[in-house]
Design an enzyme around this catalytic site. Structure first.
Site, PDB file in Angstrom:
ATOM      1  N   GLU A   1       6.520  -2.854   7.089  1.00 42.77           N
ATOM      2  CA  GLU A   1       6.306  -1.594   7.803  1.00 42.77           C
ATOM      3  C   GLU A   1       4.821  -1.451   8.093  1.00 42.77           C
ATOM      4  O   GLU A   1       3.978  -1.657   7.198  1.00 42.77           O
ATOM      5  CB  GLU A   1       6.758  -0.393   6.968  1.00 42.77           C
ATOM      6  CG  GLU A   1       8.254  -0.220   6.875  1.00 42.77           C
ATOM      7  CD  GLU A   1       8.647   1.011   6.082  1.00 42.77           C
ATOM      8  OE1 GLU A   1       9.848   1.243   5.911  1.00 42.77           O
ATOM      9  OE2 GLU A   1       7.746   1.759   5.621  1.00 42.77           O
TER      10      GLU A   1
ATOM     11  N   ARG B   1       0.891  -1.173   0.000  1.00 44.41           N
ATOM     12  CA  ARG B   1       0.000   0.000   0.000  1.00 44.41           C
ATOM     13  C   ARG B   1       0.916   1.206   0.000  1.00 44.41           C
ATOM     14  O   ARG B   1       1.704   1.416   0.932  1.00 44.41           O
ATOM     15  CB  ARG B   1      -0.915   0.012   1.226  1.00 44.41           C
ATOM     16  CG  ARG B   1      -1.737   1.296   1.316  1.00 44.41           C
ATOM     17  CD  ARG B   1      -2.694   1.308   2.500  1.00 44.41           C
ATOM     18  NE  ARG B   1      -3.217   2.659   2.679  1.00 44.41           N
ATOM     19  CZ  ARG B   1      -2.804   3.523   3.608  1.00 44.41           C
ATOM     20  NH1 ARG B   1      -1.879   3.170   4.490  1.00 44.41           N
ATOM     21  NH2 ARG B   1      -3.316   4.733   3.673  1.00 44.41           N
TER      22      ARG B   1
ATOM     23  N   TYR C   1       1.729   4.246   8.040  1.00 47.48           N
ATOM     24  CA  TYR C   1       2.175   5.523   8.594  1.00 47.48           C
ATOM     25  C   TYR C   1       1.017   6.397   9.082  1.00 47.48           C
ATOM     26  O   TYR C   1       1.193   7.234   9.966  1.00 47.48           O
ATOM     27  CB  TYR C   1       2.922   6.335   7.529  1.00 47.48           C
ATOM     28  CG  TYR C   1       4.199   5.767   6.999  1.00 47.48           C
ATOM     29  CD1 TYR C   1       4.748   4.578   7.482  1.00 47.48           C
ATOM     30  CD2 TYR C   1       4.894   6.431   5.983  1.00 47.48           C
ATOM     31  CE1 TYR C   1       5.931   4.079   6.980  1.00 47.48           C
ATOM     32  CE2 TYR C   1       6.074   5.933   5.466  1.00 47.48           C
ATOM     33  CZ  TYR C   1       6.594   4.764   5.962  1.00 47.48           C
ATOM     34  OH  TYR C   1       7.761   4.277   5.450  1.00 47.48           O
TER      35      TYR C   1
ATOM     36  N   ASP D   1       2.914   4.448   0.383  1.00 47.70           N
ATOM     37  CA  ASP D   1       3.005   5.504   1.392  1.00 47.70           C
ATOM     38  C   ASP D   1       3.253   6.864   0.755  1.00 47.70           C
ATOM     39  O   ASP D   1       3.210   7.885   1.433  1.00 47.70           O
ATOM     40  CB  ASP D   1       4.131   5.194   2.383  1.00 47.70           C
ATOM     41  CG  ASP D   1       5.477   5.039   1.696  1.00 47.70           C
ATOM     42  OD1 ASP D   1       5.649   4.050   0.964  1.00 47.70           O
ATOM     43  OD2 ASP D   1       6.357   5.902   1.881  1.00 47.70           O
TER      44      ASP D   1
END
Length: 615
Positions: A517, A459, A520, A461
């Site tokens: 990750e 996805r 965010y 960022d």
């Protein structure tokens, strides 16, 4: 009877060409046209594709006898798809390229930019020699470095580098991040996986090396993480948070702890089939080479004689002018499909319904869902190979981009399905303030006995114009959902989705290196309080092993604390080796590495935490 003109029949009874049909006759004969088909002749029609194929202009076949022309073609492709002025130039380019290098010695410098595949056409890597193959940092500011050097590849060649990089002589430079594999290569010298610019080593977030020989030293430098599989290296010089090796000769010993380097070394690869590739023979015909399944493999491939070769008369070369109906019709005829470079805006799903079918992409052929349907679906069949495709969500939400089998289909251990060098993305190419891309899940593996070999499911960022994605734009719940039993994964990289990033429901799963990750742009309310993690093993699972599973956080929009990066049941046949959490930047942190084990990472605590053996 009607005469057929333009046809020649040989003693074998095979009519050589009749448009796009081949005609087999039951009676041997030698006769030039016109031919009258008598009642005594039995005729069967079979679809046949041209060999050599009719490559589109996005495929560049380079001849070692013409290095000047080859260099011009390379530079023309690099202009829209490479360079560092502006940083990461070409990241959202619509252009796709594949360079196919005929066997021989190529006196060229091959700069590899975005959406570019470099592929030797020899039976072995030694057959095609390239003077220089290079991938430089996309940003000469070290904080950018190679962090967005995605979507490029090089494979099946020999090189004897003579350049100096980072103070290292005789070195090939391959400074990349995810979705940039280096496969089936012989580097007769050194290999640097990072680049120093303006006195600092640029950041990198790779990466993948497989079925390779490096006679000298490999320096991973500032790479955050890396997986090397079935390769032979002279020496591995350094490392950082999570450097892993599976089935390699010359790998460092395992070391795990809060002070990098952290190495994870597994002696053997339990099951693998190397990626399919293209071969050009001495009479100018193309073949699709399909390596067989291997168990307990150590080191790189040494025997190329047993590789199956499929003549391109049985391979359809798709272009981005084809819709799903055209490709499905070719698959129904029993053909394999090579996707030439391009962006395929699909309104329906490409469906694989025959065992042993091969789909191979060139030049990061990009399959886009435009109507909310999956771009690929594999039926309950065995031995399917899907490699080197980029799957992309569109503005109409799709439940999944790739659906492999149906839940409960066991598959066959002797004929596993294999997904290799396949990448997916939700967002990035769009301005999310104008239009958002959407999906439920990127990849769903329902069939048992499936091998995943290097995926990056992302996805985005950031996107066009360089803006950061905020407020859960471009929504997608999960990157990877596995429901099949006996699924094995190597280099599984999944990032930024808005719920559990990876969910594993099948038994007897094995994962060798995982990088992730967390998103965010979430909040404590819509993420942290709901208990989402990166790597989720369902409570029903009784057998699962994983090595080198890493979860990173960089919460930019809000202060977010998550309990753990990994959630798993415990049991006698559940094991995690060398798991880690990393605080990159931002706010909040991760309280534990796996379940309630491991220390926290945050701006107030150590930036890395490891659990070397769990439970």
């Amino acid at each position: 009877p009607t005469p057929i003109s333009g046809v020649s029949i040989s003693n074998s009874g095979l009519i050589e060409e009749c448009g796009k049909e081949r005609i087999r006759v039951a009676v041997g004969m030698e006769k030039k046209v016109p031919v009258v088909l008598l009642l005594l002749i039995v005729v069967v029609l079979e679809a046949v594709e041209p060999n050599p194929p009719l490559w589109p202009s996005s495929v560049k076949v380079l001849d070692p006898a013409n290095p000047v022309q080859s260099q011009l073609e390379i530079e023309r492709a690099y202009v829209p798809n490479g360079g560092h002025r502006p940083p990461f130039d070409g990241q959202w380019s619509p252009y796709r390229f594949a360079f196919l290098l005929k066997p021989g010695v190529h006196d060229i410098e091959m700069s590899v930019g975005y959406y570019t595949s470099v592929m030797g056409l020899g039976s072995t890597p030694k057959d095609t020699e390239i003077r220089t193959v290079i991938c430089k940092n996309g940003d000469y500011d070290y904080t950018g470095g190679a962090l967005s050097n995605f979507w490029r590849s090089a494979e099946n060649f020999y090189t004897q580098p003579r350049s100096e990089w980072n103070g290292h002589n005789d070195t090939m430079l391959w400074s990349v991040s995810q979705a940039a594999p280096l496969r089936r290569v012989i580097i007769d010298g050194n290999l640097d996986l990072f680049q120093v610019t303006s006195g600092d080593a640029g950041y990198g977030s790779g990466g993948y090396l497989a079925d390779a020989i490096v006679t000298g030293t490999v320096s991973s430098g500032s790479q955050q993480q890396w997986l090397t599989r079935n390769s032979r290296v002279g020496f591995w010089a350094d490392g950082s948070w999570n450097i892993a090796f599976v089935g390699c000769d010359g790998a460092p010993e395992t070391s795990c702890g809060d002070a990098p380097p952290s190495f994870t070394t597994v002696d053997r690869t339990p099951v693998i089939a190397e990626k399919p590739y293209l071969v050009l023979d001495t009479v100018g015909r193309y073949h699709l080479a399909v390596p067989g399944v291997e168990w307990g493999k150590t080191g790189p491939t040494t025997d190329y004689e047993t590789t199956e070769r499929i003549d391109f008369s049985s391979v359809y070369v798709a272009t981005d002018a084809d819709d799903a109906a055209v490709i499905n019709a070719k698959l129904a005829e029993g053909l394999h499909v090579v996707f030439s470079p391009g962006v395929y805006n699909l309104t329906d799903t490409i469906v694989v319904e025959r065992s042993g079918t091969v789909l191979l992409g060139l030049g990061f052929a990009t399959l886009v869902s435009t109507t909310g349907r999956p771009v690929l679906r594999v039926a309950d069949v065995d031995g399917v190979r899907i490699a080197a495709l980029l799957l992309q969500a569109g503005p109409v939400e799709t439940a999944t981009l790739l659906e492999w089998g149906t839940a409960g289909y066991a598959g066959r251990p002797e004929q596993p399905g294999v997904l290799q060098d396949c990448f997916a993305r939700v967002g990035g190419t769009n301005d999310p303030y104008v239009e958002q891309m959407r999906a439920g899940t990127m990849v769903e593996i329902n069939s048992g006995n499936t091998v995943i070999d290097n995926v990056w499911l992302w996805r985005a960022d950031h996107g066009v114009g360089g803006q950061e994605v905020v407020d859960s734009m471009n929504p997608v719940n999960s990157a990877l959902v596995v429901r099949g039993d006996n699924v094995t994964g190597y280099a599984v990289m999944c990032e930024h989705t808005l719920q559990n990033i990876t969910e594993w429901y099948g038994d007897h799963g094995q994962v060798y290196f995982y990088q992730s990750e967390l998103p965010y742009d979430v909040t404590q309310t819509n993420y942290g309080n709901l208990g989402f993690v990166s790597y989720y093993v369902a409570p029903n699972v009784t057998s699962h092993q994983a090595w080198a599973v890493g979860t990173y956080c960089n919460f930019q929009q809000a202060v977010v604390h998550v309990d753990s990066g990994i959630s798993t049941p415990v049991g006698d046949d559940i094991s995690f080796k060398n798991s880690l959490s990393v605080f990159l930047s931002g706010n909040g942190g991760i309280s534990h590495v796996i379940n309630n084990a491991g220390s926290s990472v945050s701006v107030q605590s150590d930036p890395q935490a490891y659990v070397c053996d769990y439970p």
